[in-house]
Design an enzyme around this catalytic site. Structure first.
Site, PDB file in Angstrom:
ATOM      1  N   ASP A  77       0.472  -1.412  -0.237  1.00 31.74           N
ATOM      2  CA  ASP A  77      -0.295  -0.331  -0.051  1.00 31.74           C
ATOM      3  C   ASP A  77       1.044   1.537  -0.082  1.00 31.74           C
ATOM      4  O   ASP A  77       1.883   1.109  -0.955  1.00 31.74           O
ATOM      5  CB  ASP A  77      -0.494  -0.382   1.404  1.00 31.74           C
ATOM      6  N   HIS A 111       1.330   2.126  -3.426  1.00 34.06           N
ATOM      7  CA  HIS A 111       0.473   2.935  -3.862  1.00 34.06           C
ATOM      8  C   HIS A 111       0.507   3.922  -3.767  1.00 34.06           C
ATOM      9  O   HIS A 111       0.926   4.770  -4.941  1.00 34.06           O
ATOM     10  CB  HIS A 111      -0.862   2.925  -3.548  1.00 34.06           C
TER      11      HIS A 111
END
Length: 265
Positions: A77, A111
């Site tokens: 993430d 991300h």
């Protein structure tokens, strides 16, 4: 969480390697004077979303006076995500994250390389990042902001300089008020005063993806002395006020200030 100092002062986390936490890996909460230095955050190559999708690297939450330097991140993430509480809980505590320095860090998979939000209902201010390197086809965005009308956080005063981006999958700079709940909430999201100086990007889908609301524009985004090569698509710009470009080149062309509407450079 893997490591979570809570209501601590004078925190030092240095010279360690963390692999494949199932959740956020370093998560200081309500701490003051925090140093995270020389840490390697790694996601196993065969990791799946079922075994660890939300493996943020370092997420200071409602912390003050934070230094994150000379770290390497490869995550499932966001590499770094600055937070300050989610929705009513964040408003109840009402402690912003502030005075944060990020320098000399390397971001690989993830991300967002440096992300603000989305748990930012208590607000974030005074973030400085310099001399960092972001590069991976599995890195979505370089500089990322996540806010919405349910979070309603005040995010202000962000300064980025001397940033090298090899490649990112999507936008280099993204401010997204449509994240998750989007406009479905009674609070006003705010992002203002974002300054990017001397950033070089080798490959991205877009330079900018800035999406505010008609009732809550994104304010005062300034890019200076920046170069973006191999950009595939036009910008997405919605409800932006005070967007300024100085000595910015995209695909070899010097560009001027774009309109604050949907469209591209």
């Amino acid at each position: 969480m893997f490591l979570q100092p809570y209501r601590c002062q004078n925190v030092s986390i240095e010279g360690i390697t963390l692999r494949h936490s199932p959740m956020w890996q370093i998560h200081p909460v309500l701490c003051t004077n925090v140093i995270v230095r020389g840490v390697h955050i790694e996601r196993e190559a065969n990791a799946t979303d079922e075994t660890g999708p939300n493996t943020d690297g370092c997420d200071p939450e409602s912390c003050r006076d934070v230094l994150i330097e000379n770290c390497v991140f490869a995550t499932g993430d966001d590499c770094i995500a600055i937070n300050s509480g989610r929705n009513n809980d964040g408003r109840r505590i009402a402690v912003p994250s502030e005075n944060i320095i990020i320098r000399g860090c390397q971001m690989k998979d993830g991300h967002g390389a440096i992300t603000v939000g989305s748990q930012i209902s208590g607000g974030v201010r005074n973030v400085f990042a310099e001399d960092c390197h972001f590069d991976s086809p599995n890195l979505w965005m370089a500089l990322r902001f996540k806010n919405n009308a349910l979070r309603g956080g005040l995010l202000e005063n962000f300064y980025y300089r001397n940033i090298e981006v090899g490649q990112v999958r999507d936008g280099v700079l993204t401010v997204d008020f449509n994240y998750e709940e989007g406009e479905k909430g009674p609070f006003t999201p705010v992002v203002r005063n974002v300054v990017v100086n001397n950033l070089r990007s080798g490959k991205s889908t877009r330079v900018l993806d800035l999406q505010g609301f008609k009732t809550a524009p994104i304010y005062d985004v300034h890019l200076e002395n920046c170069t973006f090569d191999n950009v595939a698509k036009e910008n997405l710009l919605q409800n932006v006020e005070g967007l300024e470009l100085r000595n910015v080149r995209v695909n070899g062309k010097l560009v001027s200030e774009p309109p604050a509407v949907a469209g591209g450079l």
